[in-house]
Structure formats: C-alpha cells, structure tokens
Design a protein around this motif. Sequence first.
Motif, PDB file in Angstrom:
ATOM      1  N   ALA A   1       0.835  -1.196   0.000  1.00  0.00           N
ATOM      2  CA  ALA A   1       0.000   0.000   0.000  1.00  0.00           C
ATOM      3  C   ALA A   1       0.871   1.248   0.000  1.00  0.00           C
ATOM      4  O   ALA A   1       1.835   1.340   0.744  1.00  0.00           O
ATOM      5  CB  ALA A   1      -0.915  -0.013   1.209  1.00  0.00           C
ATOM      6  N   GLY A   2       0.531   2.195  -0.846  1.00  0.00           N
ATOM      7  CA  GLY A   2       1.305   3.427  -0.943  1.00  0.00           C
ATOM      8  C   GLY A   2       2.216   3.453  -2.141  1.00  0.00           C
ATOM      9  O   GLY A   2       2.516   4.518  -2.664  1.00  0.00           O
ATOM     10  N   ASP A   3       2.662   2.284  -2.609  1.00  0.00           N
ATOM     11  CA  ASP A   3       3.537   2.232  -3.774  1.00  0.00           C
ATOM     12  C   ASP A   3       2.806   2.665  -5.042  1.00  0.00           C
ATOM     13  O   ASP A   3       3.433   2.972  -6.038  1.00  0.00           O
ATOM     14  CB  ASP A   3       4.086   0.819  -3.988  1.00  0.00           C
ATOM     15  N   GLN A   4       1.499   2.697  -5.020  1.00  0.00           N
ATOM     16  CA  GLN A   4       0.723   3.039  -6.203  1.00  0.00           C
ATOM     17  C   GLN A   4       0.418   4.540  -6.296  1.00  0.00           C
ATOM     18  O   GLN A   4      -0.234   4.963  -7.247  1.00  0.00           O
ATOM     19  CB  GLN A   4      -0.597   2.233  -6.215  1.00  0.00           C
ATOM     20  N   ASP A   5       0.873   5.334  -5.364  1.00  0.00           N
ATOM     21  CA  ASP A   5       0.634   6.773  -5.407  1.00  0.00           C
ATOM     22  C   ASP A   5       1.370   7.395  -6.597  1.00  0.00           C
ATOM     23  O   ASP A   5       2.398   6.878  -7.041  1.00  0.00           O
ATOM     24  CB  ASP A   5       1.107   7.430  -4.108  1.00  0.00           C
ATOM     25  N   PHE A   6       0.825   8.505  -7.124  1.00  0.00           N
ATOM     26  CA  PHE A   6       1.408   9.147  -8.301  1.00  0.00           C
ATOM     27  C   PHE A   6       1.029  10.619  -8.330  1.00  0.00           C
ATOM     28  O   PHE A   6       0.186  11.073  -7.553  1.00  0.00           O
ATOM     29  CB  PHE A   6       0.949   8.450  -9.588  1.00  0.00           C
ATOM     30  N   THR A   7       1.649  11.381  -9.225  1.00  0.00           N
ATOM     31  CA  THR A   7       1.290  12.777  -9.437  1.00  0.00           C
ATOM     32  C   THR A   7       0.488  12.859 -10.725  1.00  0.00           C
ATOM     33  O   THR A   7       0.914  12.334 -11.757  1.00  0.00           O
ATOM     34  CB  THR A   7       2.542  13.671  -9.530  1.00  0.00           C
ATOM     35  N   LEU A   8      -0.667  13.508 -10.653  1.00  0.00           N
ATOM     36  CA  LEU A   8      -1.548  13.650 -11.802  1.00  0.00           C
ATOM     37  C   LEU A   8      -1.424  15.064 -12.360  1.00  0.00           C
ATOM     38  O   LEU A   8      -1.589  16.043 -11.625  1.00  0.00           O
ATOM     39  CB  LEU A   8      -2.995  13.371 -11.388  1.00  0.00           C
ATOM     40  N   PHE A   9      -1.127  15.169 -13.644  1.00  0.00           N
ATOM     41  CA  PHE A   9      -1.007  16.441 -14.339  1.00  0.00           C
ATOM     42  C   PHE A   9      -2.224  16.610 -15.244  1.00  0.00           C
ATOM     43  O   PHE A   9      -2.455  15.784 -16.127  1.00  0.00           O
ATOM     44  CB  PHE A   9       0.276  16.486 -15.181  1.00  0.00           C
ATOM     45  N   ASN A  10      -2.977  17.666 -15.036  1.00  0.00           N
ATOM     46  CA  ASN A  10      -4.185  17.929 -15.815  1.00  0.00           C
ATOM     47  C   ASN A  10      -3.832  18.754 -17.049  1.00  0.00           C
ATOM     48  O   ASN A  10      -3.581  19.951 -16.957  1.00  0.00           O
ATOM     49  CB  ASN A  10      -5.214  18.663 -14.954  1.00  0.00           C
TER      50      ASN A  10
END
Length: 119
Positions: A21-30
């Motif tokens: 858990a947590g390894d799937q976090d990411f930054t989303l650029f719109n």
Amino acid sequence: MKIMSIALGACALMLAAPAVAGDQDFTLFNKTGYDIAEVYVSPAKSKNWGDDVMEDEVLEDAHSVPITFKAKNAICNYDLKVIFTDGDEAYWTNFDLCTISKIQIFWNQKTQKATAKWE
C-alpha cells in the motif's frame, strides 16, 4: 557472519517483494483543457470506482496534484476516471502504478478521446 547473511537475505526479500500500500501513489497532471472536480482510481476492470481521491479539491487545468490512496492489496494495474466541473467524464485504463510516478492526462472534447502520457 551468519547475522550479516540473514540481514542481506532480508534486504533481498524486501527488494523482491510485491508492491505494498502506498507504492501506487502518483502525481496527476491535468492537461485536459478543463478543470477536474473528481478523480477516481480503481483496480483495472473493477466495476466499483470507490471514493473521489481528491475529496473536495478541484484540479485546475495546467496544474498537478499528488494522488495518494489506500491500495487494498498489492495490485499494480489501475484505471483512472475523472469528472470535469461541467459533469462530463473521461477515463483511462490499465496504468501500472507500481512503476509509474507521473501521469499526464489529455482530453479532446471534439473527438471525445482521452489520452495519457506517463513516466
């Protein structure tokens, strides 16, 4: 020497372990040209989108936001759905979030086509 071997073995196991858990976090650029009211992340091909991971925030066009969510297990492949502030929706499928840390999303209103770039 035996203690060092055990420690090295434990380190090797940690490196080879599946995502947690947590390894799937990411930054989303719109990069859609539209403001986004809601973002949903769910395991690939799941029929349930779950909760809005941005809660009450709005992701304005040309901005980014870190997306953190509680992964239920070590699944790596996820789908992404956004709801724009005007109520329109778009989705993208099958992101390997165990290896991806940045996702740029694009939306072509004219063709109704969603595309993405990631790294």
